[in-house]
Design an enzyme around this catalytic site. Sequence first.
Site, short mmCIF file in Angstrom:
data_model
loop_
_atom_site.label_atom_id
_atom_site.label_comp_id
_atom_site.label_asym_id
_atom_site.label_seq_id
_atom_site.Cartn_x
_atom_site.Cartn_y
_atom_site.Cartn_z
N THR A 28 0.80 -1.23 0.00
CA THR A 28 0.00 0.00 0.00
C THR A 28 0.83 1.29 0.00
O THR A 28 0.28 2.37 -0.18
CB THR A 28 -0.92 0.04 1.25
OG1 THR A 28 -0.10 -0.11 2.42
CG2 THR A 28 -1.94 -1.08 1.21
N GLY A 29 2.15 1.19 0.21
CA GLY A 29 2.99 2.39 0.30
C GLY A 29 3.33 2.98 -1.06
O GLY A 29 2.82 2.51 -2.09
N ALA A 30 4.17 4.02 -1.04
CA ALA A 30 4.54 4.69 -2.29
C ALA A 30 5.26 3.73 -3.23
O ALA A 30 4.97 3.65 -4.42
CB ALA A 30 5.43 5.91 -1.99
N ARG B 24 -3.92 -2.88 9.53
CA ARG B 24 -4.78 -1.73 9.26
C ARG B 24 -5.33 -1.74 7.83
O ARG B 24 -6.44 -1.29 7.57
CB ARG B 24 -3.97 -0.45 9.48
CG ARG B 24 -4.75 0.75 9.91
CD ARG B 24 -3.83 1.96 10.02
NE ARG B 24 -2.91 1.99 8.88
CZ ARG B 24 -1.62 2.33 8.95
NH1 ARG B 24 -1.09 2.68 10.10
NH2 ARG B 24 -0.86 2.31 7.87
N CYS C 135 17.94 3.71 -2.75
CA CYS C 135 17.58 4.36 -4.02
C CYS C 135 18.64 5.33 -4.51
O CYS C 135 18.83 5.49 -5.72
CB CYS C 135 16.22 5.05 -3.89
SG CYS C 135 16.06 6.14 -2.46
N GLN D 46 18.08 14.87 -4.12
CA GLN D 46 17.15 13.79 -3.87
C GLN D 46 15.71 14.25 -3.74
O GLN D 46 15.44 15.27 -3.11
CB GLN D 46 17.56 13.05 -2.59
CG GLN D 46 18.90 12.38 -2.74
CD GLN D 46 19.31 11.57 -1.53
OE1 GLN D 46 20.45 11.64 -1.12
NE2 GLN D 46 18.39 10.81 -0.95
N SER E 203 9.97 11.91 -2.54
CA SER E 203 9.40 10.57 -2.40
C SER E 203 10.40 9.56 -1.86
O SER E 203 10.01 8.44 -1.53
CB SER E 203 8.83 10.09 -3.73
OG SER E 203 9.86 9.97 -4.68
N LYS F 252 25.37 4.94 3.28
CA LYS F 252 24.81 3.91 2.40
C LYS F 252 25.41 4.02 1.00
O LYS F 252 25.75 3.02 0.38
CB LYS F 252 23.28 4.06 2.31
CG LYS F 252 22.53 3.58 3.54
CD LYS F 252 21.03 3.89 3.41
CE LYS F 252 20.28 3.52 4.68
NZ LYS F 252 18.86 3.93 4.61
N HIS G 180 15.66 10.89 -8.25
CA HIS G 180 16.90 11.39 -7.66
C HIS G 180 17.88 11.76 -8.78
O HIS G 180 17.93 11.08 -9.81
CB HIS G 180 17.56 10.31 -6.80
CG HIS G 180 16.85 10.00 -5.52
ND1 HIS G 180 15.82 10.75 -5.02
CD2 HIS G 180 17.06 9.01 -4.60
CE1 HIS G 180 15.40 10.23 -3.86
NE2 HIS G 180 16.14 9.17 -3.59
N ASN H 290 13.50 7.21 -8.36
CA ASN H 290 13.84 6.51 -7.11
C ASN H 290 12.77 5.51 -6.67
O ASN H 290 13.05 4.63 -5.87
CB ASN H 290 14.10 7.53 -5.98
CG ASN H 290 12.98 8.53 -5.83
OD1 ASN H 290 12.72 9.29 -6.76
ND2 ASN H 290 12.33 8.54 -4.68
#
Lengths: 360, 360
Positions: free
Chosen positions: B17-19, B45, B135, B162, B165, B235, B264, B337
């Site tokens: 359900t996320g981006a 949920r 990303c 960046q 999102s 990272k 990005h 990204n």
Amino acid sequence: MSTPRAQRPTLALVGATGAVGTVMRSILSTREDVWGEIRLVASARSAGKQLEVRGEQVTVLALSEEVFDGVDVAMFDVPDEVSAQWAPVAAAKGVVVVDNSGAFRMDPDVPLVVPEVNPEAARERPRGIIANPNCTTLTMMDALGALHRRWTLTELVVASYQAASGAGQPGIDRLYDELEVVGGRRDVGVQAGDVRAAISDKLGDDSPFPAPLALNVVPWAGSDKGDGWSSEELKVRNESRKILGIPDLKVSATCVRVPVVTTHSLAVHATFAQDVDVAAARQALVEAPSVVVVDDPAAGEFPTPADSVGADPTFVGRLRQALDFPRTLELFVCGDNLRKGAALNTAQVAELVARELTGA
Amino acid sequence: MSTPRAQRPTLALVGATGAVGTVMRSILSTREDVWGEIRLVASARSAGKQLEVRGEQVTVLALSEEVFDGVDVAMFDVPDEVSAQWAPVAAAKGVVVVDNSGAFRMDPDVPLVVPEVNPEAARERPRGIIANPNCTTLTMMDALGALHRRWTLTELVVASYQAASGAGQPGIDRLYDELEVVGGRRDVGVQAGDVRAAISDKLGDDSPFPAPLALNVVPWAGSDKGDGWSSEELKVRNESRKILGIPDLKVSATCVRVPVVTTHSLAVHATFAQDVDVAAARQALVEAPSVVVVDDPAAGEFPTPADSVGADPTFVGRLRQALDFPRTLELFVCGDNLRKGAALNTAQVAELVARELTGA
């Protein structure tokens, strides 16, 4: 200065109506008043307008040879070709010209001056012209000058985050216009070209920028200098070398425009001839009079352009030792490109000359 | 694949359900269909919701051990701590997990895979988990992988631009909210803190970003890792080394958030062990299957995030020889990204595994 105004040097401000000229008038109104008469000069189109400086209404004069009669110092903020034509005209009349265009910066007979870094260079001006550096270069000079004095700079890798006002009032207007188009729209920025289409539809494509700036970044500033380089990137290289007095400084810059109104930011990877201790570097920056260190990121303290605009200092943060490069520091620098990046530095240089002329 | 769906591997999409999950469903609906059943999994949920994938409505299941019964491959896009807990649960049931969180990326028993760069690494997965890179790192891997194969990369200096999102749907929402506040206002961006005040006044200070993003850039992404470094910057260093298989690669990154919705961008200063010819480098990039070269700046051709969003490839431009660094190339890279930087790469890795499982 307690000298009466009549005995102080006369200043001409050429380009009084532009984005930088407007900041110049504001700066002249707030700094210590070293000037006698201040003449405001612009193109014939603006002649006759009334503009305020030092709280007084002054009538704008059209640029001409006569306008420099009796002038001691002239600050020029006009396009390169106008400076190229008119700065020598003023200089021939004995005026010391402090020029903010790119016309003379790399001329070996024209000093390129940042008062905090190389004030002595302003005294040697065989052509009667002193150049003010490009705003992107200027953003980092105070901080790098302070570090260079101590550890000797050898290499710079720079990526810029440059504001719209680097392209003058038309740049500011275009960014606001574009933000008015996309502000409140949640259907753009999600498919290739949708921002471009939305803006083009409302505003057309006649822009100071070669791509939309709202909801975007534009990796190109200035003109094409061949081999893939932009004029802005070569200015950062060549002007840094000249101001810092390091003719063989290794420099590589990528100049990118971002949707910020005013204040340029730079990510700087600076390598020195000697081992650099972060704590000592921080101290050197704290002690530099024109630098403010804002550097506690865990507490939300780092410089940003929106928090730096309208202020005189260079703001420095994100100071850290590069992990794999033992003599390299990383830093993030923000400076108002219309103030220290242009009008303020020009005013400071003009004041150096005023003090020299009056023996103050 | 002409195998009937019933005989193809079963996929679970955890975090549907996320981006990134939303983009994953879109990608699964448009790429070659290698999957049998696709289960959509999310937090309790969201359980019971109907979401579309491959043109069909699928009921979202709550994350539980049972949800992995009969699953062959699971793509995880959930917070680090959820992956840390649930990826081993799925793996213990024989599921091959492709995880997009940061929980396992630096685990020596977990490969970190970019199919265009190190596909062979996906076969060695002692924990049953394959990690998908961050990303920001991913944005440049296809391009750098193509150059590294030929000239051997030794040093990277990177500055990022960046998108919002990168902080997920809350990041996207916040940027749009902020742009709605400032869009149409021409009185902000001119004095220190006026953007911050305008946004704080309308939206409050509860933001995924540590400073306003509209009309600003924010030189901080991720969490504090000490000595001035952000998690995002480390990272980029550590993941680049692992993906490219260069444990001693010298890397220094500055990660900066810009007011762009998605995609990005990176300014990359890449140094190689051997002399690099720009024309040959350009050819190597043109030949890389996942890279599109957009590089004629005098004609307005360079990659920008707003022109790259929603597309699969990495866009590369501004390719040039660093003037003072003989073995260094400069390039500007844009990549979505949420796609190559997250969902697309995860899907590609999962497809590698599907082909391995089915012997295709």
